[in-house]
Design a protein around this motif. Structure first.
Motif, PDB file in Angstrom:
ATOM      1  N   PRO A 334       0.822  -1.217   0.000  1.00  0.00           N
ATOM      2  CA  PRO A 334       0.000   0.000   0.000  1.00  0.00           C
ATOM      3  C   PRO A 334       0.851   1.260   0.000  1.00  0.00           C
ATOM      4  O   PRO A 334       1.929   1.320   0.595  1.00  0.00           O
ATOM      5  CB  PRO A 334      -0.813  -0.125   1.299  1.00  0.00           C
ATOM      6  N   LEU A 335       0.365   2.270  -0.702  1.00  0.00           N
ATOM      7  CA  LEU A 335       0.964   3.592  -0.786  1.00  0.00           C
ATOM      8  C   LEU A 335       2.329   3.565  -1.474  1.00  0.00           C
ATOM      9  O   LEU A 335       2.524   4.162  -2.541  1.00  0.00           O
ATOM     10  CB  LEU A 335       1.092   4.238   0.601  1.00  0.00           C
ATOM     11  N   VAL A 336       3.276   2.856  -0.899  1.00  0.00           N
ATOM     12  CA  VAL A 336       4.634   2.830  -1.445  1.00  0.00           C
ATOM     13  C   VAL A 336       4.663   2.122  -2.786  1.00  0.00           C
ATOM     14  O   VAL A 336       5.322   2.572  -3.733  1.00  0.00           O
ATOM     15  CB  VAL A 336       5.589   2.154  -0.445  1.00  0.00           C
ATOM     16  N   GLY A 337       3.946   1.006  -2.930  1.00  0.00           N
ATOM     17  CA  GLY A 337       3.941   0.271  -4.179  1.00  0.00           C
ATOM     18  C   GLY A 337       3.357   1.071  -5.313  1.00  0.00           C
ATOM     19  O   GLY A 337       3.865   1.032  -6.456  1.00  0.00           O
ATOM     20  N   ALA A 338       2.289   1.827  -5.049  1.00  0.00           N
ATOM     21  CA  ALA A 338       1.694   2.654  -6.100  1.00  0.00           C
ATOM     22  C   ALA A 338       2.659   3.745  -6.557  1.00  0.00           C
ATOM     23  O   ALA A 338       2.767   4.036  -7.753  1.00  0.00           O
ATOM     24  CB  ALA A 338       0.398   3.277  -5.590  1.00  0.00           C
ATOM     25  N   VAL A 339       3.382   4.335  -5.629  1.00  0.00           N
ATOM     26  CA  VAL A 339       4.349   5.381  -5.990  1.00  0.00           C
ATOM     27  C   VAL A 339       5.483   4.800  -6.829  1.00  0.00           C
ATOM     28  O   VAL A 339       5.881   5.369  -7.863  1.00  0.00           O
ATOM     29  CB  VAL A 339       4.890   6.056  -4.717  1.00  0.00           C
ATOM     30  N   VAL A 340       6.007   3.644  -6.424  1.00  0.00           N
ATOM     31  CA  VAL A 340       7.134   3.042  -7.143  1.00  0.00           C
ATOM     32  C   VAL A 340       6.718   2.601  -8.542  1.00  0.00           C
ATOM     33  O   VAL A 340       7.419   2.879  -9.530  1.00  0.00           O
ATOM     34  CB  VAL A 340       7.692   1.854  -6.333  1.00  0.00           C
ATOM     35  N   SER A 341       5.581   1.916  -8.664  1.00  0.00           N
ATOM     36  CA  SER A 341       5.142   1.451  -9.981  1.00  0.00           C
ATOM     37  C   SER A 341       4.785   2.620 -10.894  1.00  0.00           C
ATOM     38  O   SER A 341       5.110   2.607 -12.090  1.00  0.00           O
ATOM     39  CB  SER A 341       3.936   0.526  -9.823  1.00  0.00           C
ATOM     40  N   GLY A 342       4.132   3.660 -10.355  1.00  0.00           N
ATOM     41  CA  GLY A 342       3.837   4.835 -11.170  1.00  0.00           C
ATOM     42  C   GLY A 342       5.095   5.561 -11.621  1.00  0.00           C
ATOM     43  O   GLY A 342       5.198   6.002 -12.773  1.00  0.00           O
ATOM     44  N   ALA A 343       6.079   5.678 -10.711  1.00  0.00           N
ATOM     45  CA  ALA A 343       7.347   6.320 -11.088  1.00  0.00           C
ATOM     46  C   ALA A 343       8.068   5.518 -12.163  1.00  0.00           C
ATOM     47  O   ALA A 343       8.680   6.095 -13.075  1.00  0.00           O
ATOM     48  CB  ALA A 343       8.228   6.477  -9.853  1.00  0.00           C
ATOM     49  N   LEU A 344       7.999   4.179 -12.068  1.00  0.00           N
ATOM     50  CA  LEU A 344       8.632   3.345 -13.100  1.00  0.00           C
ATOM     51  C   LEU A 344       7.999   3.573 -14.470  1.00  0.00           C
ATOM     52  O   LEU A 344       8.707   3.715 -15.484  1.00  0.00           O
ATOM     53  CB  LEU A 344       8.511   1.871 -12.696  1.00  0.00           C
ATOM     54  N   ALA A 345       6.671   3.655 -14.528  1.00  0.00           N
ATOM     55  CA  ALA A 345       5.997   3.920 -15.801  1.00  0.00           C
ATOM     56  C   ALA A 345       6.345   5.295 -16.342  1.00  0.00           C
ATOM     57  O   ALA A 345       6.568   5.464 -17.560  1.00  0.00           O
ATOM     58  CB  ALA A 345       4.484   3.784 -15.612  1.00  0.00           C
ATOM     59  N   VAL A 346       6.434   6.298 -15.477  1.00  0.00           N
ATOM     60  CA  VAL A 346       6.776   7.649 -15.922  1.00  0.00           C
ATOM     61  C   VAL A 346       8.215   7.704 -16.441  1.00  0.00           C
ATOM     62  O   VAL A 346       8.495   8.350 -17.472  1.00  0.00           O
ATOM     63  CB  VAL A 346       6.568   8.649 -14.760  1.00  0.00           C
ATOM     64  N   VAL A 347       9.138   7.032 -15.771  1.00  0.00           N
ATOM     65  CA  VAL A 347      10.536   7.032 -16.227  1.00  0.00           C
ATOM     66  C   VAL A 347      10.668   6.350 -17.581  1.00  0.00           C
ATOM     67  O   VAL A 347      11.377   6.839 -18.479  1.00  0.00           O
ATOM     68  CB  VAL A 347      11.417   6.350 -15.160  1.00  0.00           C
ATOM     69  N   VAL A 348       9.991   5.215 -17.775  1.00  0.00           N
ATOM     70  CA  VAL A 348      10.044   4.531 -19.070  1.00  0.00           C
ATOM     71  C   VAL A 348       9.479   5.422 -20.166  1.00  0.00           C
ATOM     72  O   VAL A 348      10.035   5.514 -21.271  1.00  0.00           O
ATOM     73  CB  VAL A 348       9.297   3.187 -18.992  1.00  0.00           C
ATOM     74  N   ALA A 349       8.365   6.104 -19.884  1.00  0.00           N
ATOM     75  CA  ALA A 349       7.796   7.017 -20.880  1.00  0.00           C
ATOM     76  C   ALA A 349       8.718   8.196 -21.153  1.00  0.00           C
ATOM     77  O   ALA A 349       8.828   8.664 -22.297  1.00  0.00           O
ATOM     78  CB  ALA A 349       6.429   7.511 -20.408  1.00  0.00           C
ATOM     79  N   LEU A 350       9.414   8.681 -20.134  1.00  0.00           N
ATOM     80  CA  LEU A 350      10.308   9.832 -20.314  1.00  0.00           C
ATOM     81  C   LEU A 350      11.495   9.487 -21.198  1.00  0.00           C
ATOM     82  O   LEU A 350      11.846  10.242 -22.114  1.00  0.00           O
ATOM     83  CB  LEU A 350      10.779  10.321 -18.946  1.00  0.00           C
ATOM     84  N   VAL A 351      12.109   8.353 -20.967  1.00  0.00           N
ATOM     85  CA  VAL A 351      13.330   8.018 -21.714  1.00  0.00           C
ATOM     86  C   VAL A 351      13.022   7.407 -23.075  1.00  0.00           C
ATOM     87  O   VAL A 351      13.934   7.282 -23.908  1.00  0.00           O
ATOM     88  CB  VAL A 351      14.208   7.045 -20.908  1.00  0.00           C
ATOM     89  N   THR A 352      11.789   7.043 -23.328  1.00  0.00           N
ATOM     90  CA  THR A 352      11.455   6.434 -24.622  1.00  0.00           C
ATOM     91  C   THR A 352      10.614   7.340 -25.508  1.00  0.00           C
ATOM     92  O   THR A 352      10.788   7.339 -26.728  1.00  0.00           O
ATOM     93  CB  THR A 352      10.695   5.116 -24.421  1.00  0.00           C
ATOM     94  N   GLN A 353       9.711   8.124 -24.931  1.00  0.00           N
ATOM     95  CA  GLN A 353       8.788   8.920 -25.738  1.00  0.00           C
ATOM     96  C   GLN A 353       8.922  10.418 -25.520  1.00  0.00           C
ATOM     97  O   GLN A 353       8.322  11.186 -26.275  1.00  0.00           O
ATOM     98  CB  GLN A 353       7.346   8.498 -25.416  1.00  0.00           C
ATOM     99  N   GLY A 354       9.630  10.845 -24.521  1.00  0.00           N
ATOM    100  CA  GLY A 354       9.814  12.271 -24.330  1.00  0.00           C
ATOM    101  C   GLY A 354       9.058  12.811 -23.133  1.00  0.00           C
ATOM    102  O   GLY A 354       8.340  12.099 -22.428  1.00  0.00           O
ATOM    103  N   VAL A 355       9.222  14.132 -22.932  1.00  0.00           N
ATOM    104  CA  VAL A 355       8.682  14.779 -21.731  1.00  0.00           C
ATOM    105  C   VAL A 355       7.159  14.834 -21.776  1.00  0.00           C
ATOM    106  O   VAL A 355       6.486  14.565 -20.770  1.00  0.00           O
ATOM    107  CB  VAL A 355       9.275  16.198 -21.604  1.00  0.00           C
ATOM    108  N   PHE A 356       6.588  15.166 -22.952  1.00  0.00           N
ATOM    109  CA  PHE A 356       5.131  15.296 -23.024  1.00  0.00           C
ATOM    110  C   PHE A 356       4.437  13.977 -22.692  1.00  0.00           C
ATOM    111  O   PHE A 356       3.469  13.935 -21.917  1.00  0.00           O
ATOM    112  CB  PHE A 356       4.733  15.771 -24.420  1.00  0.00           C
ATOM    113  N   THR A 357       4.928  12.890 -23.270  1.00  0.00           N
ATOM    114  CA  THR A 357       4.330  11.583 -22.977  1.00  0.00           C
ATOM    115  C   THR A 357       4.494  11.217 -21.501  1.00  0.00           C
ATOM    116  O   THR A 357       3.594  10.644 -20.885  1.00  0.00           O
ATOM    117  CB  THR A 357       4.965  10.504 -23.861  1.00  0.00           C
TER     118      THR A 357
END
Length: 458
Positions: A334-357
């Protein structure tokens, strides 16, 4: 000449009588002076004639032994010393009583943690079996109500559950292995795009700093791809321990599903007879809390994974399905897992598709998590397993510090179960005290009706 001795004798006797009278007056004056100083008049003792003995005692000229003279007026008053326990202040005694009890409890917890750490594999396997049993047991009960034998219902439920969990794990590993090479290339391209964006941004980042960071990331990703994918799975010892834990969890789940009631009845025999009724009532309620928590968490995690996975899939983020599965698994923390998984998705989108994505993925993650926290969890989990957010954060942090990811997963359901047990035992003890107290005059059965433990959630 014969008259002179007689005359001298009479003079000597007269002088002796005068001396005795003077002594008597002096003694009486001293007694009066002592009674005036002490404020209490001393009884007047008639003088004893000289040569007279009391009850056969010889006349020694000293006062009798049973007459002790009073102490002088200037002597200080000395009170008797109190008992040592009575001399200690009440607050200090209460603090000492509470302190040694807390020390005993702390010692017991420390010993328990040492025992758990020494058999950590067995403990985690059994706890995992409890969580899996809480998830699968309603299915077994449903099959039993439809007339399926207990052994067959247990076997069907366990086989189906283990097959589904195995397929999920195989799918995640397969997707990561299939897409890791393409992801590595996309990450390197994304680093170049991020470098260009930072150069034109108002953050005043120099080209030299960006080159150093990009080179370090590129080298790390290119050189450690294999080690990243196989992290935690190297070594014969780790593989053997993992297989042992999985087998222990499977066997424990089978026996808990098949014979859980008799195991619980045998466990109750280890409890002292006086506390057995309370524990017997708290056990089923704790099990219902655990079942509700596991089922509710699975449903909430599945909804999070589906909606966030669809969002990152339509935004064109690579590895959308593995990321969705990771979001599902991390939702059990709870709480921590949602933050970690969401941050992982955002980092993958940042390094693959750019800032807007990446920003759009962040919006999707935050929106789904807000819906989860304010709608899904209160509606699905309900009040039965509601734990204060501060207790959730502290328990997850403590579990993670003690036993890593496994401890963080187990911490919150353990706190929820303990909360249910404590609330029920408190209510049960209060009802027991009411039942043992004779009813007042004029009380009715309605006034002494038992209280529902689920209504007391303070």
């Amino acid at each position: 000449m014969s008259r002179v001795p007689g005359w001298l004798g009479r003079v000597g006797a007269g002088i002796s009588k005068v001396g005795e009278r003077l002594d008597e007056r002096r003694a009486e004056a001293e007694r009066n002076e002592d009674s005036d100083l002490s404020g209490v008049s001393a009884p007047t003792v008639p003088p004893r004639p000289a040569g007279e003995a009391v009850s056969g005692e010889p006349d020694t000229g000293e006062p009798p032994h049973d007459q002790v003279p009073p102490p002088p007026a200037y002597a200080p008053a000395v009170s008797a010393r109190p008992e040592p326990a009575a001399a200690v202040p009440w607050g200090l005694r209460v603090a000492a009583e509470a302190a040694w009890r807390l020390l005993v409890l702390a010692g017991m917890v420390w010993i328990l943690m040492k025992v758990i750490s020494s058999v950590q594999l067995v403990v985690f396997a059994f706890v995992s079996a409890l969580l899996i049993t809480a998830l699968l047991q309603p299915t077994v009960a449903r099959l039993r109500r439809r007339g399926v034998p207990r052994g067959l219902a247990t076997a069907l439920t366990a086989i189906l559950g283990f097959v589904i969990m195995g397929l999920v794990g195989w799918f995640v590993v397969w997707q990561v292995q299939e897409n890791i090479d393409a992801l590595s290339d996309q990450v390197q391209d994304g680093i170049d795009d991020l470098r260009k964006w930072l150069l034109n941004s108002p953050f005043h980042v120099t080209d030299h700093q960006i080159n150093d960071i990009a080179k370090s990331l590129r080298d790390a990703i290119g050189a450690n791809t294999d080690s990243i994918t196989s992290a935690g799975l190297e070594g014969v010892t780790v593989i053997v321990e993992a297989m042992t834990g999985i087998l222990l969890a499977m066997f424990s789940t089978l026996f808990l599903l098949y014979d859980g009631k008799r195991i619980w009845e045998w466990t109750l025999k280890l409890v002292p007879a006086q506390a057995r009724p309370g524990i017997a009532g708290a056990g089923p309620r704790a099990w219902r809390t655990l079942t509700a928590y596991v089922r509710g968490t699975v449903i909430v995690a599945l909804i999070d994974a589906i909606f966030i996975g669809l969002g990152i899939f339509f935004l064109g983020v690579p590895m959308a399905v593995p990321l969705a599965v990771f979001i599902f698994l991390f939702a059990f923390i709870p709480l921590v897992g949602a933050v970690v998984s969401g941050a992982l998705a955002v980092v993958v989108a940042l390094v693959t598709q750019g800032v807007f994505t990446a920003v759009m993925v962040l919006v999707v993650v935050l929106a789904v998590q807000q819906i989860e926290g304010h709608i899904l969890q209160p509606f699905i989990l309900g009040r039965a397993v509601r734990v204060h957010p501060l207790a959730v954060v502290l328990s997850v942090a403590a579990g993670g510090m003690v036993s890593g990811i496994g401890g963080a997963v187990v911490a919150v359901p353990l706190v929820a179960v303990l909360n249910t047990v404590v609330v029920y035992l408190r209510t049960w003890s209060r009802e027991s005290a009411i039942r043992q107290t004779p009813p007042p005059h004029g009380a009715t059965a309605i006034d002494l009706a038992p209280v529902d433990p689920s209504a007391d959630r303070s």
